[in-house]
Design a protein around this motif. Sequence first.
Motif, PDB file in Angstrom:
ATOM      1  N   ASN A 136       0.709  -1.186   0.136  1.00 32.99           N
ATOM      2  CA  ASN A 136      -0.381  -0.088  -0.056  1.00 32.99           C
ATOM      3  C   ASN A 136       0.801   1.064  -0.126  1.00 32.99           C
ATOM      4  O   ASN A 136       1.863   1.185   1.404  1.00 32.99           O
ATOM      5  CB  ASN A 136      -0.665  -0.098   1.416  1.00 32.99           C
ATOM      6  N   THR A 137       0.668   2.070  -0.738  1.00 33.27           N
ATOM      7  CA  THR A 137       1.212   3.222  -1.146  1.00 33.27           C
ATOM      8  C   THR A 137       0.351   4.620  -1.201  1.00 33.27           C
ATOM      9  O   THR A 137      -0.476   5.005  -2.030  1.00 33.27           O
ATOM     10  CB  THR A 137       2.119   3.515  -2.363  1.00 33.27           C
ATOM     11  N   LEU A 138       0.924   5.231  -0.040  1.00 35.07           N
ATOM     12  CA  LEU A 138      -0.076   7.051  -0.061  1.00 35.07           C
ATOM     13  C   LEU A 138       0.437   7.697  -1.245  1.00 35.07           C
ATOM     14  O   LEU A 138       1.964   7.885  -0.449  1.00 35.07           O
ATOM     15  CB  LEU A 138      -0.119   7.363   1.442  1.00 35.07           C
ATOM     16  N   VAL A 139      -0.439   8.370  -2.044  1.00 40.69           N
ATOM     17  CA  VAL A 139       0.874   9.179  -2.607  1.00 40.69           C
ATOM     18  C   VAL A 139      -0.102  10.184  -2.425  1.00 40.69           C
ATOM     19  O   VAL A 139      -1.378  10.644  -2.582  1.00 40.69           O
ATOM     20  CB  VAL A 139       0.618   8.989  -4.168  1.00 40.69           C
ATOM     21  N   GLU A 140       0.612  11.492  -3.158  1.00 40.48           N
ATOM     22  CA  GLU A 140       0.249  12.524  -3.304  1.00 40.48           C
ATOM     23  C   GLU A 140       0.765  13.402  -4.345  1.00 40.48           C
ATOM     24  O   GLU A 140       2.106  13.705  -4.983  1.00 40.48           O
ATOM     25  CB  GLU A 140       1.005  14.191  -1.854  1.00 40.48           C
ATOM     26  N   PHE A 141      -0.551  14.272  -5.161  1.00 42.11           N
ATOM     27  CA  PHE A 141      -0.055  15.463  -6.646  1.00 42.11           C
ATOM     28  C   PHE A 141      -1.299  16.688  -6.242  1.00 42.11           C
ATOM     29  O   PHE A 141      -2.438  16.166  -5.869  1.00 42.11           O
ATOM     30  CB  PHE A 141      -0.872  13.725  -7.406  1.00 42.11           C
ATOM     31  N   THR A 142      -0.169  17.418  -6.949  1.00 38.78           N
ATOM     32  CA  THR A 142      -1.194  19.082  -6.513  1.00 38.78           C
ATOM     33  C   THR A 142      -0.801  19.311  -8.881  1.00 38.78           C
ATOM     34  O   THR A 142      -0.535  18.997  -9.013  1.00 38.78           O
ATOM     35  CB  THR A 142      -0.440  19.487  -6.264  1.00 38.78           C
ATOM     36  N   GLY A 143      -2.143  19.618  -9.583  1.00 39.40           N
ATOM     37  CA  GLY A 143      -1.996  19.749 -10.677  1.00 39.40           C
ATOM     38  C   GLY A 143      -3.631  20.680 -10.811  1.00 39.40           C
ATOM     39  O   GLY A 143      -4.499  20.370 -10.103  1.00 39.40           O
ATOM     40  N   ARG A 144      -3.247  20.970 -12.019  1.00 41.47           N
ATOM     41  CA  ARG A 144      -4.667  21.250 -12.637  1.00 41.47           C
ATOM     42  C   ARG A 144      -6.042  19.985 -12.778  1.00 41.47           C
ATOM     43  O   ARG A 144      -5.646  18.913 -12.522  1.00 41.47           O
ATOM     44  CB  ARG A 144      -4.944  22.100 -14.319  1.00 41.47           C
TER      45      ARG A 144
END
Length: 160
Positions: free
Chosen positions: A116-124
């Motif tokens: 299990n991987t918790l990921v973060e992404f920010t963008g349009r």
Amino acid sequence: MRHLISILLQNEAGALARVAGLFASRGYNIESLTVAATPDAEVSRLTLVIFGDDGVVDQIIKQSRKLVDVIDIAELTRREHVERELLVARVDGAHDRIDACIAQHGARVLERHGTNTLVEFTGRPDEVDRCLDAFARIGEVSDHARSGIAALERASVAVV
């Protein structure tokens, strides 16, 4: 049509409910809503995304200006602006495939536990959609949260 509306309002109890209620009472579902304090602790910025007829939305904006809590309101839809959204997703799958997807999209790992991987992404918003779809193709997205859109008019055109 999609409308992106930025509202500065007094940071006090009930202000958000009055503004949101005005849109809801006209039958408009709020697709996205974010609100947070500005550098002035007495003022909050509310960013709304709604879909609807231009004329009706223009009328709601005019009515919103009359609310006592509203300091300023602007429809950013046709103005030069920057908008971003945060995605936090729990992806279950092979680390090498998840890491490749993270690298491709410019996301980052928040934590790992087993597969299990918790990921973060920010963008349009469209970039967030693509990133989420990519994770779904390489693993199981067991949960995710999106922040809603935060937006500001570009500095090159903003009135100061």
